[in-house]
Design a protein around this motif. Structure first.
Motif, PDB file in Angstrom:
ATOM      1  N   HIS A  83       0.830  -1.207   0.000  1.00 43.38           N
ATOM      2  CA  HIS A  83       0.000   0.000   0.000  1.00 43.38           C
ATOM      3  C   HIS A  83       0.867   1.261   0.000  1.00 43.38           C
ATOM      4  O   HIS A  83       0.573   2.211  -0.725  1.00 43.38           O
ATOM      5  CB  HIS A  83      -0.987  -0.014   1.169  1.00 43.38           C
ATOM      6  CG  HIS A  83      -2.120  -0.966   0.951  1.00 43.38           C
ATOM      7  ND1 HIS A  83      -2.104  -2.264   1.393  1.00 43.38           N
ATOM      8  CD2 HIS A  83      -3.297  -0.821   0.277  1.00 43.38           C
ATOM      9  CE1 HIS A  83      -3.219  -2.884   1.017  1.00 43.38           C
ATOM     10  NE2 HIS A  83      -3.959  -2.028   0.333  1.00 43.38           N
ATOM     11  N   ASP A 166      -3.792  -2.350  -7.072  1.00 48.19           N
ATOM     12  CA  ASP A 166      -4.428  -3.147  -6.029  1.00 48.19           C
ATOM     13  C   ASP A 166      -5.696  -3.776  -6.597  1.00 48.19           C
ATOM     14  O   ASP A 166      -6.599  -3.073  -7.071  1.00 48.19           O
ATOM     15  CB  ASP A 166      -4.772  -2.205  -4.857  1.00 48.19           C
ATOM     16  CG  ASP A 166      -5.241  -2.953  -3.613  1.00 48.19           C
ATOM     17  OD1 ASP A 166      -5.731  -4.093  -3.730  1.00 48.19           O
ATOM     18  OD2 ASP A 166      -5.126  -2.355  -2.519  1.00 48.19           O
ATOM     19  N   HIS A 170     -11.672  -4.382  -1.786  1.00 51.51           N
ATOM     20  CA  HIS A 170     -11.778  -3.157  -0.967  1.00 51.51           C
ATOM     21  C   HIS A 170     -11.266  -1.925  -1.710  1.00 51.51           C
ATOM     22  O   HIS A 170     -11.571  -0.804  -1.357  1.00 51.51           O
ATOM     23  CB  HIS A 170     -11.073  -3.330   0.400  1.00 51.51           C
ATOM     24  CG  HIS A 170      -9.582  -3.457   0.348  1.00 51.51           C
ATOM     25  ND1 HIS A 170      -8.874  -4.418   1.043  1.00 51.51           N
ATOM     26  CD2 HIS A 170      -8.636  -2.726  -0.299  1.00 51.51           C
ATOM     27  CE1 HIS A 170      -7.574  -4.264   0.829  1.00 51.51           C
ATOM     28  NE2 HIS A 170      -7.408  -3.257   0.004  1.00 51.51           N
TER      29      HIS A 170
HETATM   30 MN   MN3 Z   1      -5.668  -2.484  -0.663  1.00 54.98          MN
END
Ligand code: MN3
Length: 202
Positions: A83, A166, A170
């Motif tokens: 991240h 990503d 989510h």
């Molecule tokens: Mn993520």
């Protein structure tokens, strides 16, 4: 001994629209990322000498991490590092957003054209099963596209990541629901190619 910290975003939560909206970014950064960092620190508490290393080095050296914390380090250390890396390769949306110079040349050499590279990256991202990440990585000075499941890291394969997306739900579900391909297509307008080039050259 310094614990790992979740770095602040280099832009505002709302700045990545239309790629992702403010709601997604608040939850993604302040909840998901912070939880990875917290659990990574917790896993390392038993072996505090690991706090002296860079998080990327711990992942690179994953086979030397004590067995009882290896899975936690892989999952939460990976989550923290990936991240942190992801936020840096994004920037507010730009039209005609493309790499330049040496990086563009390298992409064209490896994938024929920037458009072909985009197609291949999109197809990897669209077909990744379950949760994970799609990467542009350097392996023996060659550019490759690869997927890693969950928080498995290219660092642990001795690959050097230079760009990522990503693919955990989510990251996009609040805006795109099940239409992952639209999320992937909107990614191109927010790639920070200056940062990607820096990653490529270092
Ligand atoms: Mn993520």
């Amino acid at each position: 001994m310094t614990k790992f910290e979740t770095p602040p975003l280099p832009y505002d939560y709302k700045d990545l629209e239309p790629f992702v909206n403010e709601d997604i970014m608040i939850i993604h950064h302040d909840k998901h990322h912070v939880t990875y960092t917290t659990n990574f620190n917790k896993a390392l508490e038993k072996y505090p000498e690991l706090f002296n290393e860079k998080a990327e080095e711990i992942l690179t050296d994953i086979n030397n991490v004590p067995e009882d914390i290896k899975t936690a380090v892989k999952n939460h250390g990976g989550g923290h590092v990936h991240h942190s890396f992801f936020w840096e390769v994004l920037r507010p949306s730009q039209e005609n957003n493309k790499p330049q110079g040496e990086l563009l040349k390298a992409i064209e050499e490896s994938f024929e054209s920037f458009e072909k590279f985009q197609e291949k990256f999109e197809s990897f991202a669209a077909t990744l099963f379950g949760s994970g990440w799609t990467w542009l990585s350097l392996v023996d000075n060659k550019l490759i596209i690869e997927n890693t499941p969950n928080q498995d890291s290219p660092y642990s394969l001795n690959h050097k990541p230079i760009l990522t997306l990503d693919i955990w739900e989510h990251a996009y579900y609040l805006k795109y629901k099940n239409v992952r391909l639209d999320y992937i297509k909107n990614f191109w307008s927010v790639v920070n190619w200056n940062k990607v080039e820096e990653n490529f050259k270092n």
